[in-house]
Design an enzyme around this catalytic site. Structure first.
Site, PDB file in Angstrom:
ATOM      1  CE1 TYR A  58      41.577  22.604 -28.065  1.00  0.00           C
ATOM      2  CE2 TYR A  58      40.763  24.438 -29.640  1.00  0.00           C
ATOM      3  CZ  TYR A  58      40.498  23.113 -29.083  1.00  0.00           C
ATOM      4  OH  TYR A  58      39.207  22.742 -28.963  1.00  0.00           O
ATOM      5  CB  THR A  70      38.819  23.600 -32.707  1.00  0.00           C
ATOM      6  OG1 THR A  70      38.952  24.897 -32.670  1.00  0.00           O
ATOM      7  CG2 THR A  70      40.200  23.039 -32.996  1.00  0.00           C
TER       8      THR A  70
HETATM    9  P1  NAD Z   1      35.741  19.645 -21.321  1.00  0.00           P
HETATM   10  O1  NAD Z   1      37.114  20.166 -20.538  1.00  0.00           O
HETATM   11  O2  NAD Z   1      34.417  19.853 -20.568  1.00  0.00           O
HETATM   12  O3  NAD Z   1      35.873  17.935 -21.746  1.00  0.00           O
HETATM   13  C1  NAD Z   1      37.133  17.499 -21.853  1.00  0.00           C
HETATM   14  C2  NAD Z   1      37.114  16.125 -21.162  1.00  0.00           C
HETATM   15  O4  NAD Z   1      38.116  15.391 -21.348  1.00  0.00           O
HETATM   16  C3  NAD Z   1      36.933  16.521 -19.657  1.00  0.00           C
HETATM   17  O5  NAD Z   1      35.887  15.604 -18.816  1.00  0.00           O
HETATM   18  C4  NAD Z   1      38.304  16.036 -19.093  1.00  0.00           C
HETATM   19  O6  NAD Z   1      38.138  15.384 -17.647  1.00  0.00           O
HETATM   20  C5  NAD Z   1      38.700  14.936 -19.990  1.00  0.00           C
HETATM   21  N1  NAD Z   1      40.225  14.778 -20.200  1.00  0.00           N
HETATM   22  C6  NAD Z   1      41.061  15.645 -20.682  1.00  0.00           C
HETATM   23  N2  NAD Z   1      42.220  15.193 -20.690  1.00  0.00           N
HETATM   24  C7  NAD Z   1      42.026  13.876 -20.541  1.00  0.00           C
HETATM   25  C8  NAD Z   1      43.139  12.847 -20.382  1.00  0.00           C
HETATM   26  N3  NAD Z   1      44.241  12.970 -20.839  1.00  0.00           N
HETATM   27  N4  NAD Z   1      42.510  11.287 -20.178  1.00  0.00           N
HETATM   28  C9  NAD Z   1      41.262  11.338 -19.945  1.00  0.00           C
HETATM   29  N5  NAD Z   1      40.342  12.088 -19.878  1.00  0.00           N
HETATM   30  C10 NAD Z   1      40.905  13.488 -20.227  1.00  0.00           C
HETATM   31  O7  NAD Z   1      35.655  20.301 -22.923  1.00  0.00           O
HETATM   32  P2  NAD Z   1      34.451  20.434 -23.842  1.00  0.00           P
HETATM   33  O8  NAD Z   1      34.437  21.761 -24.108  1.00  0.00           O
HETATM   34  O9  NAD Z   1      33.228  19.479 -23.388  1.00  0.00           O
HETATM   35  O10 NAD Z   1      35.105  19.627 -25.323  1.00  0.00           O
HETATM   36  C11 NAD Z   1      35.118  18.514 -25.924  1.00  0.00           C
HETATM   37  C12 NAD Z   1      35.810  18.334 -27.042  1.00  0.00           C
HETATM   38  O11 NAD Z   1      35.321  19.245 -28.180  1.00  0.00           O
HETATM   39  C13 NAD Z   1      37.384  18.904 -26.801  1.00  0.00           C
HETATM   40  O12 NAD Z   1      37.965  17.940 -27.602  1.00  0.00           O
HETATM   41  C14 NAD Z   1      37.509  20.055 -27.410  1.00  0.00           C
HETATM   42  O13 NAD Z   1      38.809  20.523 -27.956  1.00  0.00           O
HETATM   43  C15 NAD Z   1      36.368  20.060 -28.255  1.00  0.00           C
HETATM   44  N6  NAD Z   1      36.066  21.488 -28.918  1.00  0.00           N
HETATM   45  C16 NAD Z   1      35.269  22.205 -28.178  1.00  0.00           C
HETATM   46  C17 NAD Z   1      34.681  23.446 -28.244  1.00  0.00           C
HETATM   47  C18 NAD Z   1      33.820  24.133 -27.309  1.00  0.00           C
HETATM   48  O14 NAD Z   1      33.374  25.234 -27.631  1.00  0.00           O
HETATM   49  N7  NAD Z   1      33.586  23.643 -25.987  1.00  0.00           N
HETATM   50  C19 NAD Z   1      35.161  23.906 -29.427  1.00  0.00           C
HETATM   51  C20 NAD Z   1      35.793  23.312 -30.293  1.00  0.00           C
HETATM   52  C21 NAD Z   1      36.160  21.950 -29.915  1.00  0.00           C
END
Ligand code: NAD
Length: 311
Positions: A144, A119
């Site tokens: 985070y 991130t």
């Molecule tokens: P999201 O919450 O939609 O997806 C995360 C998924 O991980 C969910 O399906 C959740 O059920 C699963 N999960 C969480 N903890 C878990 C665990 N302990 N065991 C098994 N499953 C688990 O989030 P997203 O926006 O799709 O983000 C995906 C990745 O991208 C993450 O690592 C997030 O930090 C990173 N990210 C996202 C953004 C953004 O703008 N959306 C920006 C920077 C980084």
């Protein structure tokens, strides 16, 4: 190619799964469904293109499904920056501890490649904008951001110690269909509850880079095919930015709410750990000949339209 996608039923993960399936890869999704939804990948499961192991990475059992995997996409995490300041424990567990457990499982099952979603928040309040990958000091201002930086460090050590390779992608704000969190989802939810007034956290002047999710997936897969170092770190974002008030205007426009009043909670940050100004330099990935096709404003409008269709 046998790919494992943790968090594959979440927002970004499910779009990644769509693309990997379209490429003809065998895909195993590990997701506890604590935030993700089975529906997002149900058609692939029904077509026997994807296997879903519904388990928490903090428990044991999922590791036995990894035999023969070529590549791990580790997306499962607690992505909520705001909540990480209210209660840091889930962030520590679901981000740092889960990543450590993934690395150990990879080591034991000889999985050679890890793609990790990091991130922009690892940069904290960066003094150089647009911020390049080699910017220092890395001083996250959110729990985070700190957790993701810790994951990056762990991943680097495992790659250098155990002969693995990694692609670490530091994302700007990724937006689009199926997103369950973030400013656009928040605005739509609030406007559904009260179309007359929209509460905007902070002064609305926070300016950040936004990228539509399909662009993000394309960039990730492109870079993993091109960069071949041990630790390959890339920013992924658009080349411009947009402020929060302009996002609110796009959302109200698309929801046909011309008379909604904006109420700002004030202060330059929306919440503890909010970075008021974020734009990532994408020169490094552009050097591989990838370039975002759309900017922040267009990404926001597309995402709003897609999210409104889901209502
Ligand atoms: P999201 O919450 O939609 O997806 C995360 C998924 O991980 C969910 O399906 C959740 O059920 C699963 N999960 C969480 N903890 C878990 C665990 N302990 N065991 C098994 N499953 C688990 O989030 P997203 O926006 O799709 O983000 C995906 C990745 O991208 C993450 O690592 C997030 O930090 C990173 N990210 C996202 C953004 C953004 O703008 N959306 C920006 C920077 C980084």
């Amino acid at each position: 190619m046998f790919d494992v996608v943790t968090g594959g039923a979440g927002f970004i993960g499910s779009h990644l799964v769509d693309t990997l399936v379209a490429q003809g890869n065998e895909v195993l999704v590990i997701d506890s469904l604590c935030a993700g939804r089975r529906e997002t990948i149900a058609r692939h499961i029904d077509d026997y293109k994807v296997r879903l192991v519904q388990m928490d990475l903090l428990e044991d059992g999922w590791q036995e499904h990894l035999e023969g995997a070529d590549r791990m996409f580790h997306l499962a995490a607690d992505p909520d920056v705001r909540q990480s300041a209210v209660n840091p424990f889930p962030t520590m567990q679901n981000n740092i501890m889960a990543t450590y457990r993934i690395l150990e499982a990879m080591r034991l099952h000889n999985i050679p490649e890890l793609v990790f979603t990091s991130t922009s928040t690892v940069y904290g309040d960066a003094a150089v904008i647009p911020t390049p990958e080699n910017y220092t000091p890395l001083e996250p201002i959110s729990v985070y951001g700190a957790s993701k930086l810790a994951c990056e460090a762990l991943i680097s050590s495992y790659c250098h110690s155990f002969g693995m390779k990694t692609w670490i992608f530091r994302f700007a704000n990724i937006i689009g269909a199926r997103s369950g969190h973030g400013v656009i989802t928040d605005f739509i939810r609030k406007l559904n509850e009260n179309p007359a007034e929209l509460e905007i956290l902070g002064d609305g002047k926070q300016t950040k880079s936004y990228l539509e999710v399909h662009e993000c997936i394309a960039a990730m897969l492109y870079a993993t095919g091109k960069a071949k170092g041990t630790v390959n770190t890339f920013n992924i974002g658009s080349e411009d930015w947009i402020d929060v008030k302009s996002i609110a205007e796009i959302v109200t426009e698309e929801m046909h709410l011309p008379t909604t009043k904006f109420r700002f909670t004030g202060g330059e940050r929306g919440w503890v750990g909010d970075v008021p100004k974020m734009q990532l330099s994408v020169e490094k990935i552009k050097g591989l000949r990838w370039k975002p096709q759309i900017g922040s404003r267009e990404s926001v409008r597309l995402a709003v339209r897609d999210l409104l269709k889901e209502r």
